[in-house]
Write an enzyme that holds these catalytic residues in place. Structure first.
Site, PDB file in Angstrom:
ATOM      1  N   HIS A 311      69.078  27.867  33.715  1.00 48.73           N
ATOM      2  CA  HIS A 311      67.640  28.064  33.904  1.00 48.73           C
ATOM      3  C   HIS A 311      66.913  27.727  32.605  1.00 48.73           C
ATOM      4  CE1 HIS A 311      64.172  30.189  35.855  1.00 48.73           C
ATOM      5  NE2 HIS A 311      63.811  30.353  34.592  1.00 48.73           N
ATOM      6  N   GLU A 360      55.352  39.483  26.116  1.00 52.01           N
ATOM      7  CA  GLU A 360      54.947  38.762  27.322  1.00 52.01           C
ATOM      8  C   GLU A 360      54.063  39.630  28.216  1.00 52.01           C
ATOM      9  OE1 GLU A 360      58.541  37.552  29.246  1.00 52.01           O
ATOM     10  OE2 GLU A 360      59.420  36.715  27.422  1.00 52.01           O
ATOM     11  N   TYR A 369      56.168  36.740  42.972  1.00 52.84           N
ATOM     12  CA  TYR A 369      56.832  36.201  41.785  1.00 52.84           C
ATOM     13  C   TYR A 369      58.335  36.177  42.018  1.00 52.84           C
ATOM     14  CZ  TYR A 369      58.509  35.774  36.985  1.00 52.84           C
ATOM     15  OH  TYR A 369      59.163  35.359  35.861  1.00 52.84           O
ATOM     16  N   HIS A 384      55.887  43.162  28.796  1.00 50.70           N
ATOM     17  CA  HIS A 384      57.213  43.345  28.212  1.00 50.70           C
ATOM     18  C   HIS A 384      57.096  42.979  26.735  1.00 50.70           C
ATOM     19  CE1 HIS A 384      58.448  42.171  32.536  1.00 50.70           C
ATOM     20  NE2 HIS A 384      58.325  43.481  32.446  1.00 50.70           N
ATOM     21  N   HIS A 390      64.122  42.844  29.917  1.00 53.22           N
ATOM     22  CA  HIS A 390      63.503  42.694  31.230  1.00 53.22           C
ATOM     23  C   HIS A 390      64.175  41.545  31.969  1.00 53.22           C
ATOM     24  CE1 HIS A 390      61.252  40.238  28.343  1.00 53.22           C
ATOM     25  NE2 HIS A 390      60.966  39.415  29.337  1.00 53.22           N
TER      26      HIS A 390
END
Length: 472
Positions: A311, A360, A369, A384, A390
């Site tokens: 990712h 963030e 989401y 966060h 997280h």
């Protein structure tokens, strides 16, 4: 700068009716040197400040950087107006109904916590509330007085601004509407902003917000001491992400009328002040320069993604960045998570679990989401902070691994989330921590994560690793 081609001058007449928002014309490009005039010949030729300007106008410069900033960073615009902006009464403190704007974050007005925070969507107020009255700070860091830092605000409003304009002397506003269009009148012209679009209103410009759809709600990021710019593309090459030509700047529009009791509301050091004048601040007949409000349609963003495995970092989705002096470190990045294809093989495709030296703040414009199956709603937000862990909630994790390695390409659709990311650690305002809309059970979304550990060993891609040893 990415695009210096001189745009074609387009003109808008001095029509003050709301219908003038239905057929707006814009100039295209990011930080070009633009020129626009609402009356033919209103722009001086050959110089910026002649003894006598066309039509008897006043020349006035607005500077977004110091005079001696390097040319590639210098922002300034010349305005040619019916009356100069200096003709107003002295400023007086405004006794705000909520006093919830902050531009200098200290332990006297805000606090810190490493706990993950999430807020549900805030209700639209029942009492008449315009954009300025409905604006409140959630968190931030630094100081507008020291010209370094940021603030994150949210707004809820249900009526247009009436016989007043707002001016932010502290920094640039990046406005992200979540519901309800905004009709924004600025000294450079008009902008219409719908959910799914953003507007940037640079420091010092006066503007007014009308609500053609009634109730509106959204997010605002503010940066002190710098301006937003396009991120470098690096190995991506010359194309991709946000294209300079998709940023739109207004064309000149003006009104020349007697407006007794017109109020300028100025945010200065986080405090609000008001001054009265007898004319509209939107009396600019022509202007030229590279310092101007602009808008951007997020659907024109060209995302990049993994095409084989793993990712990608969220930084690949940066639309705009407000840099610091340290290369690669942002005072504030604006990052989006738009509809796109996921095709990575043998990969956990949602965002991975992580701890980040950056902090963030996330918002959701519409849809869901990808990393949160429940609880994160359009109009809501999460924070966060630095090095706070997280990642995907329990439902998302379990559903993802249940698909197995044979999951084919899938498309994320009907969603638009975003993130404000900063190198500074935010302090949170007390009203945000005490809000009835804070999700006290946010931590529960991870409590259900169970151990999948087994001593039987792991079988990786194509079964080439067993019990931690590779078979040759």
């Amino acid at each position: 700068m990415d695009d210096h081609q001189q745009p074609v001058i387009k003109t808008n007449g001095p029509d003050s009716s709301s219908s003038s928002f239905s057929d707006l014309q814009y100039q295209s490009g990011f930080q070009n040197h633009f020129s626009s005039e609402a009356l033919p010949g209103a722009l001086p030729h050959g110089q910026s400040s002649p003894l006598l300007c066309p039509y008897g106008l006043y020349a006035e410069q607005i500077s977004g950087t110091s005079f001696t900033s390097p040319r590639k960073l210098n922002h300034r615009t010349w305005l040619y107006r019916v009356k100069p902006s200096v003709t107003h009464e002295p400023f007086k403190p405004l006794e705000s109904s909520h006093r919830k704007l902050v531009s200098e974050f200290t332990d006297s007005n805000s606090s810190t916590t490493p706990t993950q925070l999430r807020w549900k969507p805030v209700d639209i107020p029942e009492t008449p509330t315009d954009f300025v009255e409905g604006l409140y700070t959630v968190c931030g860091a630094g100081s507008s007085f020291l010209r370094h830092g940021f603030a994150i605000h949210m707004y809820t409003a249900n009526k247009s601004m009436d016989n007043c304009a707002f001016c932010n002397a502290d920094g640039d506003f990046l406005i992200v509407p979540q519901t309800g269009r905004l009709w924004i009148t600025t000294e450079c012209g008009k902008l219409q902003i719908s959910p799914g679009e953003i507007a940037v209103l640079p420091q010092g410009f006066r503007f007014a917000v009308d609500l053609p759809d009634g109730p509106s709600r959204g997010y605002v990021a503010e940066v002190f001491g710098t301006h937003f710019q396009l991120p470098d593309l690096g190995p991506i090459g010359a194309n991709g992400l946000a294209a300079p030509r998709d940023f739109l700047v207004p064309t000149a529009w003006f009104e020349d009328s007697y407006r007794p009791g017109y109020v300028i509301i100025q945010k200065f050091g986080g405090e609000l002040f008001t001054a009265k004048q007898e004319f509209s601040p939107f009396n600019v007949v022509a202007w030229h320069g590279n310092y101007a409000p602009y808008k951007y349609d997020l659907t024109t963003f060209c995302p990049f993604n993994t095409v084989l495995f793993d990712h990608g970092d969220p930084s690949i989705n940066t639309v705009l960045t407000a840099p610091t002096d340290k290369p690669g470190v942002a005072l504030l990045d604006f990052v989006i998570f738009p509809p796109r294809w996921l095709v990575a093989e043998h990969t956990f495709r949602p965002p991975y679990y992580h701890r980040n030296c950056m902090s963030e703040f996330m918002g959701l414009i519409y849809g869901g989401y990808e990393a949160k199956a429940d609880g994160f709603l359009p109009g809501g937000a999460s924070l966060h902070s630095c090095m706070t862990p997280h990642g995907p909630d329990t439902k998302t994790y379990e559903a993802t691994i249940a698909r197995g390695n044979e999951a084919g390409p899938s498309r994320i659709s009907d969603t638009l989330a975003f993130m404000f990311e900063s190198c500074l650690i935010p302090r949170i305002c007390p009203w945000a921590l005490e809000s009835p809309f804070i999700d006290r059970d946010y931590y529960q979304c991870w409590i259900g994560l169970r151990s999948h550990f087994t001593r039987e060993g792991a079988i990786a891609k194509d079964g080439d690793i067993q019990n931690g040893e590779r078979e040759d």
